[in-house]
Design a protein around this motif. Structure first.
Motif, PDB file in Angstrom:
ATOM      1  N   ILE A 115       0.845  -1.202   0.000  1.00  0.00           N
ATOM      2  CA  ILE A 115       0.000   0.000   0.000  1.00  0.00           C
ATOM      3  C   ILE A 115       0.877   1.247   0.000  1.00  0.00           C
ATOM      4  O   ILE A 115       0.611   2.201  -0.728  1.00  0.00           O
ATOM      5  CB  ILE A 115      -0.974  -0.025   1.189  1.00  0.00           C
ATOM      6  N   ALA A 116       1.939   1.223   0.793  1.00  0.00           N
ATOM      7  CA  ALA A 116       2.864   2.370   0.850  1.00  0.00           C
ATOM      8  C   ALA A 116       3.470   2.642  -0.522  1.00  0.00           C
ATOM      9  O   ALA A 116       3.542   3.799  -0.957  1.00  0.00           O
ATOM     10  CB  ALA A 116       3.959   2.111   1.881  1.00  0.00           C
ATOM     11  N   LYS A 117       3.890   1.601  -1.209  1.00  0.00           N
ATOM     12  CA  LYS A 117       4.475   1.788  -2.553  1.00  0.00           C
ATOM     13  C   LYS A 117       3.445   2.362  -3.506  1.00  0.00           C
ATOM     14  O   LYS A 117       3.746   3.266  -4.289  1.00  0.00           O
ATOM     15  CB  LYS A 117       5.020   0.465  -3.081  1.00  0.00           C
ATOM     16  N   THR A 118       2.224   1.860  -3.435  1.00  0.00           N
ATOM     17  CA  THR A 118       1.159   2.355  -4.316  1.00  0.00           C
ATOM     18  C   THR A 118       0.861   3.827  -4.038  1.00  0.00           C
ATOM     19  O   THR A 118       0.658   4.611  -4.964  1.00  0.00           O
ATOM     20  CB  THR A 118      -0.112   1.511  -4.141  1.00  0.00           C
ATOM     21  N   LEU A 119       0.853   4.193  -2.749  1.00  0.00           N
ATOM     22  CA  LEU A 119       0.566   5.585  -2.372  1.00  0.00           C
ATOM     23  C   LEU A 119       1.796   6.484  -2.441  1.00  0.00           C
ATOM     24  O   LEU A 119       1.691   7.693  -2.213  1.00  0.00           O
ATOM     25  CB  LEU A 119      -0.018   5.640  -0.956  1.00  0.00           C
ATOM     26  N   LYS A 120       2.954   5.876  -2.693  1.00  0.00           N
ATOM     27  CA  LYS A 120       4.218   6.620  -2.743  1.00  0.00           C
ATOM     28  C   LYS A 120       4.487   7.346  -1.425  1.00  0.00           C
ATOM     29  O   LYS A 120       4.793   8.543  -1.388  1.00  0.00           O
ATOM     30  CB  LYS A 120       4.236   7.590  -3.917  1.00  0.00           C
ATOM     31  N   MET A 121       4.351   6.570  -0.336  1.00  0.00           N
ATOM     32  CA  MET A 121       4.661   7.101   0.987  1.00  0.00           C
ATOM     33  C   MET A 121       5.345   6.005   1.792  1.00  0.00           C
ATOM     34  O   MET A 121       5.402   4.856   1.357  1.00  0.00           O
ATOM     35  CB  MET A 121       3.410   7.629   1.692  1.00  0.00           C
ATOM     36  N   ARG A 154      -4.501   7.025  13.509  1.00  0.00           N
ATOM     37  CA  ARG A 154      -3.834   8.191  14.110  1.00  0.00           C
ATOM     38  C   ARG A 154      -3.851   9.381  13.158  1.00  0.00           C
ATOM     39  O   ARG A 154      -3.863  10.532  13.586  1.00  0.00           O
ATOM     40  CB  ARG A 154      -2.400   7.847  14.509  1.00  0.00           C
ATOM     41  N   VAL A 155      -3.822   9.093  11.852  1.00  0.00           N
ATOM     42  CA  VAL A 155      -3.870  10.119  10.804  1.00  0.00           C
ATOM     43  C   VAL A 155      -4.988   9.712   9.848  1.00  0.00           C
ATOM     44  O   VAL A 155      -5.113   8.531   9.509  1.00  0.00           O
ATOM     45  CB  VAL A 155      -2.518  10.192  10.047  1.00  0.00           C
ATOM     46  N   ALA A 156      -5.776  10.661   9.420  1.00  0.00           N
ATOM     47  CA  ALA A 156      -6.879  10.364   8.494  1.00  0.00           C
ATOM     48  C   ALA A 156      -6.356  10.140   7.080  1.00  0.00           C
ATOM     49  O   ALA A 156      -5.429  10.825   6.631  1.00  0.00           O
ATOM     50  CB  ALA A 156      -7.877  11.510   8.493  1.00  0.00           C
ATOM     51  N   PHE A 157      -6.949   9.172   6.382  1.00  0.00           N
ATOM     52  CA  PHE A 157      -6.685   9.005   4.954  1.00  0.00           C
ATOM     53  C   PHE A 157      -7.321  10.181   4.228  1.00  0.00           C
ATOM     54  O   PHE A 157      -8.395  10.654   4.618  1.00  0.00           O
ATOM     55  CB  PHE A 157      -7.337   7.720   4.428  1.00  0.00           C
ATOM     56  N   THR A 158      -6.691  10.633   3.157  1.00  0.00           N
ATOM     57  CA  THR A 158      -7.314  11.650   2.307  1.00  0.00           C
ATOM     58  C   THR A 158      -8.230  10.946   1.309  1.00  0.00           C
ATOM     59  O   THR A 158      -8.104   9.740   1.065  1.00  0.00           O
ATOM     60  CB  THR A 158      -6.266  12.465   1.528  1.00  0.00           C
ATOM     61  N   ALA A 159      -9.143  11.698   0.725  1.00  0.00           N
ATOM     62  CA  ALA A 159     -10.041  11.125  -0.282  1.00  0.00           C
ATOM     63  C   ALA A 159      -9.261  10.507  -1.442  1.00  0.00           C
ATOM     64  O   ALA A 159      -9.555   9.371  -1.845  1.00  0.00           O
ATOM     65  CB  ALA A 159     -11.023  12.185  -0.767  1.00  0.00           C
ATOM     66  N   PRO A 160      -8.235  11.191  -1.993  1.00  0.00           N
ATOM     67  CA  PRO A 160      -7.476  10.558  -3.073  1.00  0.00           C
ATOM     68  C   PRO A 160      -6.776   9.260  -2.638  1.00  0.00           C
ATOM     69  O   PRO A 160      -6.699   8.309  -3.424  1.00  0.00           O
ATOM     70  CB  PRO A 160      -6.452  11.630  -3.477  1.00  0.00           C
ATOM     71  N   GLU A 161      -6.296   9.211  -1.404  1.00  0.00           N
ATOM     72  CA  GLU A 161      -5.647   7.986  -0.917  1.00  0.00           C
ATOM     73  C   GLU A 161      -6.641   6.829  -0.850  1.00  0.00           C
ATOM     74  O   GLU A 161      -6.327   5.709  -1.257  1.00  0.00           O
ATOM     75  CB  GLU A 161      -5.021   8.216   0.459  1.00  0.00           C
ATOM     76  N   VAL A 162      -7.848   7.104  -0.354  1.00  0.00           N
ATOM     77  CA  VAL A 162      -8.869   6.063  -0.269  1.00  0.00           C
ATOM     78  C   VAL A 162      -9.228   5.580  -1.671  1.00  0.00           C
ATOM     79  O   VAL A 162      -9.386   4.373  -1.905  1.00  0.00           O
ATOM     80  CB  VAL A 162     -10.115   6.560   0.494  1.00  0.00           C
ATOM     81  N   LEU A 163      -9.332   6.487  -2.616  1.00  0.00           N
ATOM     82  CA  LEU A 163      -9.649   6.119  -3.996  1.00  0.00           C
ATOM     83  C   LEU A 163      -8.560   5.229  -4.587  1.00  0.00           C
ATOM     84  O   LEU A 163      -8.847   4.197  -5.203  1.00  0.00           O
ATOM     85  CB  LEU A 163      -9.847   7.374  -4.847  1.00  0.00           C
ATOM     86  N   SER A 186      -8.767   1.801  -3.038  1.00  0.00           N
ATOM     87  CA  SER A 186      -9.905   1.028  -3.549  1.00  0.00           C
ATOM     88  C   SER A 186      -9.583   0.439  -4.915  1.00  0.00           C
ATOM     89  O   SER A 186      -9.934  -0.715  -5.187  1.00  0.00           O
ATOM     90  CB  SER A 186     -11.175   1.881  -3.617  1.00  0.00           C
ATOM     91  N   ARG A 187      -8.903   1.185  -5.741  1.00  0.00           N
ATOM     92  CA  ARG A 187      -8.498   0.669  -7.058  1.00  0.00           C
ATOM     93  C   ARG A 187      -7.452  -0.421  -6.921  1.00  0.00           C
ATOM     94  O   ARG A 187      -7.514  -1.443  -7.602  1.00  0.00           O
ATOM     95  CB  ARG A 187      -7.980   1.808  -7.928  1.00  0.00           C
ATOM     96  N   MET A 188      -6.498  -0.206  -6.031  1.00  0.00           N
ATOM     97  CA  MET A 188      -5.453  -1.207  -5.807  1.00  0.00           C
ATOM     98  C   MET A 188      -6.054  -2.534  -5.344  1.00  0.00           C
ATOM     99  O   MET A 188      -5.642  -3.604  -5.789  1.00  0.00           O
ATOM    100  CB  MET A 188      -4.469  -0.690  -4.752  1.00  0.00           C
ATOM    101  N   LEU A 189      -7.036  -2.452  -4.436  1.00  0.00           N
ATOM    102  CA  LEU A 189      -7.635  -3.655  -3.862  1.00  0.00           C
ATOM    103  C   LEU A 189      -8.818  -4.174  -4.681  1.00  0.00           C
ATOM    104  O   LEU A 189      -9.398  -5.204  -4.351  1.00  0.00           O
ATOM    105  CB  LEU A 189      -8.071  -3.375  -2.419  1.00  0.00           C
ATOM    106  N   ASP A 190      -9.167  -3.441  -5.730  1.00  0.00           N
ATOM    107  CA  ASP A 190     -10.249  -3.811  -6.638  1.00  0.00           C
ATOM    108  C   ASP A 190     -11.583  -3.966  -5.904  1.00  0.00           C
ATOM    109  O   ASP A 190     -12.263  -4.985  -6.013  1.00  0.00           O
ATOM    110  CB  ASP A 190      -9.892  -5.088  -7.413  1.00  0.00           C
ATOM    111  N   VAL A 191     -11.911  -2.937  -5.122  1.00  0.00           N
ATOM    112  CA  VAL A 191     -13.201  -2.885  -4.417  1.00  0.00           C
ATOM    113  C   VAL A 191     -13.796  -1.497  -4.629  1.00  0.00           C
ATOM    114  O   VAL A 191     -13.059  -0.536  -4.841  1.00  0.00           O
ATOM    115  CB  VAL A 191     -13.062  -3.175  -2.897  1.00  0.00           C
ATOM    116  N   PRO A 192     -15.110  -1.383  -4.548  1.00  0.00           N
ATOM    117  CA  PRO A 192     -15.701  -0.037  -4.666  1.00  0.00           C
ATOM    118  C   PRO A 192     -15.287   0.830  -3.483  1.00  0.00           C
ATOM    119  O   PRO A 192     -15.174   0.337  -2.351  1.00  0.00           O
ATOM    120  CB  PRO A 192     -17.206  -0.299  -4.661  1.00  0.00           C
ATOM    121  N   VAL A 193     -15.061   2.082  -3.740  1.00  0.00           N
ATOM    122  CA  VAL A 193     -14.641   3.007  -2.684  1.00  0.00           C
ATOM    123  C   VAL A 193     -15.680   3.061  -1.565  1.00  0.00           C
ATOM    124  O   VAL A 193     -15.334   3.259  -0.393  1.00  0.00           O
ATOM    125  CB  VAL A 193     -14.304   4.404  -3.258  1.00  0.00           C
ATOM    126  N   SER A 194     -16.926   2.825  -1.896  1.00  0.00           N
ATOM    127  CA  SER A 194     -17.995   2.852  -0.888  1.00  0.00           C
ATOM    128  C   SER A 194     -17.807   1.778   0.184  1.00  0.00           C
ATOM    129  O   SER A 194     -18.349   1.897   1.279  1.00  0.00           O
ATOM    130  CB  SER A 194     -19.357   2.678  -1.556  1.00  0.00           C
TER     131      SER A 194
END
Length: 84
Positions: A36-42, A54-63, A66-74
């Motif tokens: 996940i870190a590699k995908t998010l570049k963090m 401890r830190v909130a995910f941003t909307a782009p990170e969640v999106l 969701s694409r990486m895991l192949d599930v709907p963002v909902s």
């Protein structure tokens, strides 16, 4: 002042809910924090801070996740706000 604490509590609850859902789906899909870190570049540490709430995910990170895991963002959000 009490209203401010209620809002902060709500945001913390929602942040934790999203983190728990992402952590659960990642486990189902056998996706590591490193992947996940590699995908998010963090860093893995930054992902860990998000996965534990401890830190909130941003909307782009969640999106992206969701694409990486192949599930709907909902899948990462409660059916209605405050339902967590």
């Amino acid at each position: 002042m009490a209203r401010g604490r209620v809002i902060l509590s709500f945001v913390k609850d929602e942040t934790q809910y999203i983190a728990d859902k992402i952590r659960g789906v990642a486990a189902e899909k056998r996706a590591s924090q490193d992947a996940i870190a590699k995908t998010l570049k963090m860093s893995r540490q930054a992902v860990n801070a998000r996965m534990t709430g401890r830190v909130a995910f941003t909307a782009p990170e969640v999106l992206v996740i969701s694409r990486m895991l192949d599930v709907p963002v909902s899948r990462f959000f409660p059916e209605k706000v405050g339902a967590g």
